[in-house]
Design a protein around this motif. Structure first.
Motif, short mmCIF file in Angstrom:
data_model
loop_
_atom_site.label_atom_id
_atom_site.label_comp_id
_atom_site.label_asym_id
_atom_site.label_seq_id
_atom_site.Cartn_x
_atom_site.Cartn_y
_atom_site.Cartn_z
N ALA A 1 1.57 2.63 -12.36
CA ALA A 1 0.86 3.79 -11.81
C ALA A 1 1.82 4.95 -11.64
CB ALA A 1 0.26 3.44 -10.45
N GLU B 1 0.95 5.07 0.71
CA GLU B 1 0.21 6.07 1.48
C GLU B 1 0.86 7.44 1.28
OE1 GLU B 1 -2.51 5.36 2.75
OE2 GLU B 1 -2.49 3.30 3.42
N GLY C 1 -2.01 8.06 -0.24
CA GLY C 1 -3.05 7.93 -1.24
C GLY C 1 -3.86 6.65 -1.20
N THR D 1 0.84 -1.20 0.00
CA THR D 1 0.00 0.00 0.00
C THR D 1 0.88 1.24 0.00
OG1 THR D 1 -1.64 -1.19 1.32
CG2 THR D 1 -1.87 1.21 1.19
N LEU E 1 1.96 8.15 -9.13
CA LEU E 1 1.36 8.69 -7.92
C LEU E 1 1.72 10.15 -7.79
CD1 LEU E 1 2.43 5.72 -5.64
CD2 LEU E 1 0.33 5.93 -6.96
N VAL F 1 -3.07 3.68 -2.59
CA VAL F 1 -2.96 2.87 -3.80
C VAL F 1 -2.39 1.51 -3.40
CG1 VAL F 1 -1.89 2.68 -6.07
CG2 VAL F 1 -2.65 4.91 -5.23
#
Length: 85
Positions: free
Chosen positions: A82, A24, A26, A22, A84, A28
């Motif tokens: 991704a 963080e 955010g 994960t 971020l 995701v």
């Protein structure tokens, strides 16, 4: 995607069984099987501010406050998964 040489890469791997990664603050999330990995690409000056917490079946990666920089998550084939912030 070719790696950006001005960025550093941090490999995040699952060592035993299904692992939830994960990012963080955010939230995701990626799920990895044993032996799989993803790579976080970031500005080297931000590396000291990254906090990584590990527990059974999970890894949380706390990134500096959103807007500081772009963080790119790559799969094991070096393809972008991704971006971020």
């Amino acid at each position: 995607m070719e790696a950006d040489r001005s960025m550093m890469e941090m490999k995040i791997a699952a060592t035993a069984g299904l692992t939830r990664v994960t990012f963080e603050p955010g939230g995701v999330v990626f799920t990895l099987d044993a032996g799989e990995f993803i790579t976080l690409q970031l500005d080297p000056s931000l590396a000291p501010s990254v906090e990584i917490n590990i527990w059974p079946n999970g890894i949380s990666v706390w990134l500096p406050y959103p807007g500081e920089s772009d963080y790119i998550v790559l799969d094991s084939g070096n393809d972008e998964l991704a971006r971020l912030w």
